[in-house]
Scaffold this active site. Structure first.
Site, PDB file in Angstrom:
ATOM      1  N   ASN A 161       0.941  -1.300  -0.104  1.00  0.00           N
ATOM      2  CA  ASN A 161      -0.012   0.151  -0.019  1.00  0.00           C
ATOM      3  C   ASN A 161       0.860   1.167  -0.101  1.00  0.00           C
ATOM      4  O   ASN A 161       1.131   2.013  -0.947  1.00  0.00           O
ATOM      5  CB  ASN A 161      -0.980   0.103   1.258  1.00  0.00           C
ATOM      6  CG  ASN A 161      -2.101   1.008   1.300  1.00  0.00           C
ATOM      7  OD1 ASN A 161      -1.707   1.942   0.451  1.00  0.00           O
ATOM      8  ND2 ASN A 161      -2.999   0.991   2.263  1.00  0.00           N
ATOM      9  N   ASP A 162       1.275   1.639   1.089  1.00  0.00           N
ATOM     10  CA  ASP A 162       2.166   2.737   1.107  1.00  0.00           C
ATOM     11  C   ASP A 162       3.296   2.875   0.164  1.00  0.00           C
ATOM     12  O   ASP A 162       3.695   4.091  -0.368  1.00  0.00           O
ATOM     13  CB  ASP A 162       2.777   2.890   2.618  1.00  0.00           C
ATOM     14  CG  ASP A 162       1.745   3.030   3.673  1.00  0.00           C
ATOM     15  OD1 ASP A 162       0.766   3.293   3.504  1.00  0.00           O
ATOM     16  OD2 ASP A 162       2.141   2.438   4.824  1.00  0.00           O
ATOM     17  N   VAL A 163       4.010   1.838  -0.042  1.00  0.00           N
ATOM     18  CA  VAL A 163       5.237   1.998  -0.949  1.00  0.00           C
ATOM     19  C   VAL A 163       4.727   2.254  -2.551  1.00  0.00           C
ATOM     20  O   VAL A 163       5.496   2.374  -3.229  1.00  0.00           O
ATOM     21  CB  VAL A 163       5.963   0.720  -1.142  1.00  0.00           C
ATOM     22  CG1 VAL A 163       6.473   0.209   0.297  1.00  0.00           C
ATOM     23  CG2 VAL A 163       5.272  -0.756  -1.457  1.00  0.00           C
TER      24      VAL A 163
END
Lengths: 104, 469
Positions: free
Chosen positions: B395-397
């Site tokens: 997600n964040d990456v």
């Protein structure tokens, strides 16, 4: 001032060793690829388990009737062993996977 | 055996151990020698332990209890340590490292306590000795308490808690610890009570120091605490004039610090930022919640068609893949698609998973060939020519906010530019937020399709569908 100077002078060999080791530590891992960050952290974690030697020395120095030192020393030996054994075994497990892949 | 011979053997063993530690660390930085390096260091450690037991003191019959307890402690520690290390799942590696690190810190703190007691019974303290004992206690205790909290957080047993004014309390605590430490160091024979107050304060500081730091930053914290324990071990070496402890400890202290900085660089954040400006810090995560578009779902069948007729597919693996234990399944998908002539690779973010390199370990476990793992820069360069990017449990990456939204807590972190690819399929359990707790506008992008479900189940469905084509 004098006490600080004598502190330095008496321990000068250790201070040399410390400074050199700091640079060695930086130098030794400066080219590590990101892939190996986790195993390296884990391996370094196992190496500072060398603190266990201190706990063994405590036990060797303790008088056989000094139960305070014996009990805490025993605890320290267990804790240190956990650090050493757990650290090396976990690192080895991680690295085993890299090895398997290389055969192909 | 003469005393000279005995002492010489001991020191030679320590010398050999120190060399194995240096060689071990060096070899751990290259993929094909790493395993050997770890073994060398382990043998060196074994030698140092054995030599200490055999040669440090003259064997005497009245200390049989001491030797018995040492051996007992070694056996108990080995059995428990082996069991834990062999049982732990690969996904839980980071917290295991943290736990073992905590044990080392605790060991250093206990050594300080016993040594303090030992010296206070036998006379007055030398100032140098006292400083070393105090510093060993503080750093060991902080490392122990911090590591256990980090362990609890990664296990999901402890949530992120930021107290209002937490920073002020922490700085106050740190000043109190330093003040008390300096005050103690100037005394000729300090009361043991001071030492226990110092221990309590240090433990408390360790807890409060790690408590508010967000889970995504935990690897950096573990690495930092790792180098703390190294320093604590080095103080033990100072205490006993023991070169093996000194070199081993300092090596880990400095290598660990560099590693911590490297990890921060991989996330494009400074160490101060990680420690002070925590993700969990109140309303920071609010960001741009309001402007959400609509998300489009895709069925496994459509996704399979998209993948099978693509020229080039790139997988962005994340922690979700690891949790679902889907690394073997994704490898199967890779084989099937390659049989169909699809070019397949993995775009691995440096901090995918929970620690730098963690994802590489997990994929290696599933026999994914090493050349298929692309580092982030290479993957981003190839992204425009990639037909389908398959984001699995990450997600964040892949969150474009890291590049576009300065108010985002992850702004500035390098990301895998999934948006550059022609199609994106995000496989996710639900619309839940990532570890940083923020929305991801990639999910609402017109190029993107969502495939909801457990990563392993979804991948198995995909494989079945691709086979049917």
């Amino acid at each position: 001032m004098d006490s600080a100077l004598s502190l330095f002078y008496e321990n000068r060999e250790f201070i040399f060793l410390i400074i050199v080791s700091i640079f060695l530590g930086i130098e030794v891992i400066s080219n590590v690829p990101a892939v190996l960050h986790t195993p390296l952290m884990s391996g370094a974690n196992a190496i500072h388990g060398v603190v266990i030697i201190g706990s063994i020395i405590i036990m060797l120095e303790a008088e056989p009737d000094n139960y305070f030192a014996l009990i805490l020393g025993f605890l320290a030996v267990v804790l240190g062993t956990l650090n050493v054994v757990g650290g090396f075994v976990v690192t080895n497990r991680m690295l085993e996977m890299f090895k398997k892949k290389e055969k192909k | 055996m003469t005393e000279l011979l005995q002492n010489s053997i001991l020191e030679i063993c320590y010398l050999i151990a120190s060399v194995t530690f240096i060689l071990g660390l060096k070899m751990l930085s290259s993929p094909d020698k790493a395993r050997k390096g770890n073994l060398y260091a382990a043998y060196g450690m074994g030698l140092a332990i054995l030599a200490t037991i055999l040669f440090k003191e003259e064997l005497s019959s009245d200390k049989m209890l001491n030797y018995g307890l040492i051996l007992g402690g070694l056996v108990v520690g080995t059995v428990i340590g082996m069991r834990m290390a062999l049982k732990v799942k690969m996904t839980a590696m980071p917290q295991m490292v943290s736990f073992f690190n905590g044990m080392g810190g605790a060991c250093a703190a206990v050594i300080s306590i016993v040594e303090f007691d030992h010296i206070s019974h036998s006379g007055t303290f030398e100032m140098g000795m006292l400083i070393v004992i105090i510093l060993g206690l503080i750093i060991g205790a902080v490392s122990f308490a911090g590591s256990i909290i980090a362990y609890g957080k990664l296990e999901g047993k402890i949530g992120d808690k930021a107290f209002p004014g937490g920073q002020v309390i922490n700085i106050g605590l740190l000043l109190a610890i330093l003040g008390l430490g300096i005050y103690m160091a100037t005394m000729a024979s300090p009361e043991p009570m001071y030492l226990y107050i110092l221990l309590t304060l240090s433990l408390l500081y360790g807890i409060l120091f790690v408590m508010p730091i967000g889970g995504a930053d935990m690897p950096v914290v573990i690495s930092l605490l790792n180098s703390f324990t190294g320093v604590a071990a080095a103080f033990g070496g100072f205490l006993y004039g023991n070169q093996a402890m000194l070199t081993g400890g300092i090596l880990v202290g400095s290598a660990g610090t560099i590693l911590t900085v490297l990890m921060c660089t991989a996330m494009n954040r400074s160490l101060m930022n990680v420690i002070i400006g925590s993700f969990g810090g109140g309303g920071a995560a609010a960001g741009k919640d309001s402007e959400q578009g609509t998300i489009k779902e895709i069925t496994a069948t459509d996704a399979a068609i998209l993948l099978a007729y693509a020229n080039k597919v790139s997988v962005v693996p994340g922690y979700g893949l690891a949790v679902a234990q889907a690394q073997h399944t994704v490898h199967n998908l890779e084989k099937i698609l390659e049989d169909k002539g699809v070019e397949f690779n993995y775009a691995v973010h440096p901090v995918a998973g929970r620690m730098p390199g963690h994802m590489n370990v997990l994929l290696a476990e599933a026999d994914v060939p090493y050349p298929k793992l692309q580092e982030m820069e290479d993957a981003n360069g190839d992204m425009a020519s990639t037909d389908v990017v398959l984001v699995i449990g990450a997600n964040d990456v892949v969150n474009p906010a890291a590049e576009t939204d300065p108010s985002s807590p992850i702004y500035g972190m390098p990301i895998i530019k999934a948006l550059d690819a022609k199609n994106i399929i995000v496989m996710k359990r639900s619309m839940g937020k990532g570890y940083a707790g923020i929305e991801n506008e990639l999910f609402f992008h017109e190029k993107n399709r969502m495939l909801f479900g457990d990563a392993k189940d979804s991948l198995e469905k995909l494989i079945a569908e691709v086979k049917n084509l």
